[in-house]
Scaffold this active site. Structure first.
Site: not given
Ligand code: ADP
Ligand code: G6P
Length: 465
Positions: A153, A356
């Site tokens: 991912h 990212d």
């Molecule tokens: P990552 O996987 O690195 O966290 P992404 O942008 O691909 O980044 O995915 C983040 C997901 O988590 C999104 O679906 C987003 O809406 C959700 N998310 C992130 N921050 C929050 C938050 N504060 N409250 C609810 N959902 C969140």
């Molecule tokens: C990214 C990573 C995931 C991970 C998520 C949240 O999306 O690719 O593997 O689950 O971040 O991070 P956490 O450490 O809370 O699982």
């Protein structure tokens, strides 16, 4: 016996608000198709080598437990203090400790043994992310011949950084045990192929596959997405007003885990520069930044939190008035319906990651917009989403001035241009949604032959060149 999809990831969704891109996409996929999801229980403990079965709906969840020491060494250690910073171009944050690597290998061996007990011959196994790179190798040692796919991912690391990793030579070897290696973008694929090209143990075949010892793997990009339709519907729902009738218009929004890869300090600085130099007189724009803490216990995450608190204080101190707080920095999760609603209200969505894999927030922001009056997405050129969402306002997140100008441009953009850019981005979001991501990946995985060493002979592939 029917094929069953077994998904394996470190994170297993437990509550109603999945956070993190991996869980959000897979939850949507498994909720629609059923199957079984194996992942870690949020509470530390000892599982004595057996999965805990958690409910059947809408899919079966099997939880393993990580001991406190595994949490520290495998999860916070090797996964998030070696692999995460390395893949996100922060080798300066890598912490190398023998105990991290040992725990990482040991957890992968242990979970492989548990899966080997659970798996039936027709099952298809889909391993997710950097926590489980050696899992296929461990499963093969236990004579599991099922098709096993892997999806990373996060960004695939650049070749020069790979050698920083402890036992770097095992990275390519572990990946080669998967029938299919799925990556987010074409750029990730190029970096992965570069790694194999650099490895004398790998041979490139005429059909594009890679032979590594007795294994044959395919490498392909599958850009991950969201359940676009559901998010569009969610954003249209009426919700009680949270601004007491006085919405801070216009406002920009950022929603991220509080991770150093998301480029939040530069985003705050750019907003400060916009306020100082570009904001039209007498306007009071806001930045609403929702950023729940993540991976506490890793120093780099504590540092970024402190840095952002300092920046918020400084910028608000400089510009705030009795009835105006320019930056609202909220360190909590927000339920998805509320998030969708906020995205729709925001004139500008800010995604300024320094690196990212994809960034789903970019896709959610677009899906949430009102087609009659859409907001503008400012998107880092270093987020995987930028590869296809070329009509977002792309920006270099290291260039603070340029970002400030992009914020200004977003706030001023005429309706016609906003709609044109939105329509293009929405088409991408719909085309690369969570269902097609999983469908495309699993179709390619299914078409790979089961016993890979045999497959190699049957297909009589020839080395390339
Ligand atoms: P990552 O996987 O690195 O966290 P992404 O942008 O691909 O980044 O995915 C983040 C997901 O988590 C999104 O679906 C987003 O809406 C959700 N998310 C992130 N921050 C929050 C938050 N504060 N409250 C609810 N959902 C969140
Ligand atoms: C990214 C990573 C995931 C991970 C998520 C949240 O999306 O690719 O593997 O689950 O971040 O991070 P956490 O450490 O809370 O699982």
């Amino acid at each position: 016996m029917n094929e069953r999809l077994i998904v394996v990831s470190n994170r297993l969704p437990m509550g109603d608000t999945p956070s993190g891109g991996l869980v959000v996409s897979l939850h949507d996929v498994l909720a629609a198709s059923g199957g079984c999801w194996i992942g870690s229980h949020p509470e530390a403990g000892d599982d004595h080598g057996a999965f805990e079965r958690i409910g059947e709906e809408p899919y079966q969840r099997l939880a393993f437990r990580l001991t406190q020491s595994e949490m520290e060494n495998y999860y916070l250690g090797y996964a998030n203090s070696v692999l995460w910073p390395l893949c996100h171009r922060r080798p300066d944050l890598v912490k190398i400790r023998p105990a991290y690597r040992e725990a990482y290998e040991a957890v992968n061996r242990r979970i492989a043994a548990m899966i080997a007990h659970e798996v039936s011959p027709e099952d298809i196994i889909w391993v997710q992310d950097y926590h489980f790179i050696p899992l296929a190798r461990e499963l093969r040692k236990l004579r599991v011949t099922n098709r096993i796919g892997f999806f990373l991912h996060i960004p695939f690391p650049v070749l020069a950084d790979l050698s920083i990793m402890p036992q770097a030579e095992t990275f390519a070897e572990c990946l080669a045990h998967y029938n299919l290696i799925g990556l987010q973008t074409r750029e990730d694929v190029a970096r992965c192929l570069e790694m194999f090209r650099d490895d004398p143990r790998a041979e490139f075949m005429t059909d594009g596959s890679i032979k590594f010892g007795e294994h044959v793997s395919l490498v392909h990009s599958f850009p991950i997405g969201i359940d676009a339709k559901a998010f569009e519907d969610e954003a249209r729902r009426e919700l009680p007003d949270v601004f007491g009738g006085a919405s801070p218009a216009p406002f920009a929004i950022g929603v991220d885990r509080l991770d150093y890869s998301k480029g939040l300090p530069n985003r705050f600085r750019a907003f400060g520069t916009y306020l100082a130099d570009l904001r039209p007189e007498h306007t009071r724009p806001c930045l609403i930044q929702i950023a729940p803490p993540t991976r506490l216990g890793v120093q780099a995450y504590e540092d970024i939190t402190e840095e952002l608190q300092g920046l918020t204080g400084k910028i608000n101190g400089q510009f705030a008035e009795l009835d105006w707080t320019p930056i609202r920095f909220i360190n909590r999760s927000v339920e998805r319906a509320r998030l969708a609603h906020l995205f729709r209200m925001a004139r500008c969505g800010l995604v300024t990651s320094l690196a990212d894999g994809m960034n789903l927030v970019a896709k959610e922001y677009i899906a949430a917009q009102d087609p009659a009056d859409p907001g503008v997405l400012v998107l880092s050129q270093f987020a995987g989403a930028a590869e296809d969402m070329t009509e977002a306002l792309l920006v270099n997140p290291y260039d603070i001035e340029a970002m400030a100008h992009r914020i200004d441009e977003a706030f001023r953009m005429p309706l016609g241009e906003r709609q044109r850019r939105y329509r293009h981005c929405l088409e991408v979001v719909r085309k690369t949604d969570a269902t097609s991501w999983a469908h495309n990946f699993l179709n390619v995985l299914r078409s790979s032959l089961k016993a890979l060493d045999l497959a190699f002979q049957e297909r009589e592939l020839q080395p390339f060149g």
